[in-house]
Design a protein around this motif. Structure first.
Motif, mmCIF file in Angstrom:
data_model
loop_
_atom_site.group_PDB
_atom_site.id
_atom_site.type_symbol
_atom_site.label_atom_id
_atom_site.label_comp_id
_atom_site.label_asym_id
_atom_site.label_seq_id
_atom_site.Cartn_x
_atom_site.Cartn_y
_atom_site.Cartn_z
ATOM 1 N N THR A 152 -0.429 13.794 0.929
ATOM 2 C CA THR A 152 -1.145 12.526 0.784
ATOM 3 C C THR A 152 -2.333 12.419 1.726
ATOM 4 O O THR A 152 -3.399 11.914 1.345
ATOM 5 N N PHE A 201 -0.749 4.288 6.112
ATOM 6 C CA PHE A 201 0.703 4.227 6.042
ATOM 7 C C PHE A 201 1.284 3.048 6.814
ATOM 8 O O PHE A 201 2.472 2.747 6.688
ATOM 9 N N LEU A 257 2.791 0.117 4.726
ATOM 10 C CA LEU A 257 4.083 0.518 4.170
ATOM 11 C C LEU A 257 5.184 0.318 5.215
ATOM 12 O O LEU A 257 6.237 -0.270 4.916
ATOM 13 N N VAL A 291 0.517 0.954 -2.177
ATOM 14 C CA VAL A 291 1.219 1.188 -0.919
ATOM 15 C C VAL A 291 2.204 0.058 -0.639
ATOM 16 O O VAL A 291 3.343 0.296 -0.204
#
Length: 506
Positions: free
Chosen positions: A345, A364, A367, A421
């Motif tokens: 990713t 990230f 998330l 996400v």
């Protein structure tokens, strides 16, 4: 979150008091370590089976209300540091190469050495926790991990750093299954769910923050702080574990299944090595073929040893419990899909969407934040929907978010990425009852092994997922096409995990 309150030992359990042992109720036949039955769980039931508590004075097994906060803090910190060390090193590799004069081959071992021992010894660590005491093995693992972190931070050569990373993995392999076993015997379904929720939230935070923390420390401080940061956290964990974690063990286990332990280490270590280095050396390389052959032969030997042994490390009767087997299969499908594409990713975000390294790391964080925020609310959904439908819904959301990412193209940015996400984050939080259901489906005496099996399923499926998705990506006409195809394949695997969960976790 529910209180990790002290609970009296159920009739049929056993515990030690002041050095003497009181026992009652059904025992495992012939001292073989084989449970009379493996009870299924919906994620909220009590685990069953024989267990000893080593608390002095005959205090009830698992801990009083005053221990609730420190116990959850141990779970959170231990889960955080062991997961962080899986991700924190990667972005600091250029700095390590420059300052230690390490070759690329040695740098790979800085990353994979930890994974190799962590995955290879995890199943053995779970059984050691059941036999010798979960708190004892947890504290031992924390001490080994902390000492190895200090050695890694003080390493003056690449060889010394690799050696310290190998030992770090050994410590982590003791910590994780012992920690999950402590969670499994911490009371009823609500207490177990609270522990699993803290573990999941801390792991998600470490997964997201690892690259950010590693990059910041390597750039603005010194690479050694990537490892030295673990030292005060490890010392704190040891102190809290000694004070807050009650001792417990499998009261029927007389010895460690040495042949089973040896076979499991061979299976997992050789398999981890083969899957990790296959992309670099090639699947037809003699070294890779030999490693995979050793893994397969050792797996066959392990199955025979465990079936015929008097006190098997992994009692194969555990897999008769539908919730245990289904939960492990769902975890494998999740690992194949999510961990498989996670590896690629960052390359997609930077190489296709044009994100900077910092921005790709920050992608990230939403998330992780959503997992941390939503996870405490999951027990409410579980009580209304049940574990099966809650986990299935979470996996469907994760699969849907992955499908959305698969259709992103060059020129897309935060506006297109963020909704996907967020959906993945919410879905990941909803899978929390999966771990609770697996741990609750087995006798308490096998909680360490159950935690080891669940953890191994998570780690090994992730490595296999990286290998499989890597074949898809490398075989495509372009990276963008390969990544999209890999994402859609991964989403299908996660969706299959939703179907398995819906059927087996009832």
């Amino acid at each position: 979150m529910s209180d990790l309150a002290a609970r009296p030992v159920e009739s049929g359990g056993s515990r030690e008091s002041g050095g003497s042992r009181e026992s009652g109720g059904p025992r495992e036949p012939g001292g073989s370590g084989e449970p009379d039955e493996c009870h299924e769980s919906d994620g909220s039931g009590e685990p069953s089976g024989s267990d000893e508590s080593g608390e002095p004075g005959g205090s009830a097994a698992p801990g009083g209300t005053g221990r609730r906060g420190p116990l959850l803090l141990v779970v959170g910190l231990a889960g955080f540091v062991t997961t962080l060390d899986n991700t924190v090193v990667t972005v600091a590799l250029p700095t390590l190469q420059a300052e230690l004069g390490a070759s690329l081959a040695v740098l790979e071992w800085v990353v994979t050495g930890y994974v190799l021992t962590f995955s290879g010894l995890m199943l053995a660590g779970g059984r050691l926790a059941d036999v010798y005491g979960r708190r004892r093995i947890l504290v031992t693992g924390l001490a080994v991990f902390t000492a190895a972190s200090l050695a890694a931070g003080l390493a003056g050569s690449a060889g010394a750093l690799v050696a310290a990373r190998l030992v770090q993995g050994c410590g982590a392999a003791l910590i994780l299954p012992a920690m999950l076993a402590v969670v499994a015997v911490a009371g009823g379904g609500r207490e177990r769910s609270a522990g699993v929720a803290v573990w999941m939230a801390s792991g998600a935070a470490a997964l997201a923050l690892g690259p950010v923390v590693g990059g910041y420390l390597a750039q603005h401080a010194h690479w050694s702080w990537i490892f030295l940061l673990n030292v005060p956290l490890g010392v704190l964990c040891v102190a809290l574990a000694m004070a807050a974690v009650p001792e417990s063990r499998d009261g029927t286990a007389a010895r460690v299944d040495v042949p089973g332990v040896a076979a499991s280490i061979a299976v997992l270590s050789a398999g981890t090595f083969g899957l990790t280095f296959a992309a670099e050396l090639g699947w037809t390389s003699p070294v890779i073929l030999a490693a995979l052959a050793v893994s397969v032969v050792s797996a066959a030997a392990f199955a025979v040893v465990e079936r015929l042994g008097r006190d098997p490390m992994v009692d194969l009767a555990l897999f008769r419990a539908r919730a245990f087997t289904g939960g492990v299969i769902a975890q494998v499908l999740w690992g194949l899909g999510v961990n498989g594409v996670f590896f690629f990713t960052a390359l997609f975000l930077q190489g296709v969407l044009g994100f900077s390294p910092t921005a790709s790391g920050l992608a990230f964080v939403p998330l992780a934040l959503l997992v941390a925020v939503v996870t405490p609310l999951v027990p409410l959904a579980e009580r209304r929907l049940g574990a099966a439908r809650t986990v299935a819904l979470g996996l469907v959301l994760v699969a849907g978010g992955m499908v959305a990412v698969a259709f992103l193209r060059a020129g897309d940015g935060w506006a297109e990425l963020l909704p996907a996400v967020c959906v993945i984050g919410i879905g990941s939080a909803l899978t929390m009852p999966l771990g609770s259901a697996v741990l609750g489906a087995v006798p308490e005496g096998r909680a360490g092994v159950a935690g080891g099996v669940f953890s191994v399923a998570r780690e090994m499926s992730g490595l296999f997922g990286i290998a499989v998705i890597g074949v898809i990506v490398n075989g495509a006409a372009s990276f963008t096409v390969g990544y999209s195809t890999g994402l859609l394949t991964a989403a299908g695997l996660v969706a299959a995990g939703a179907a398995v969960s819906l059927v087996t976790l009832r």
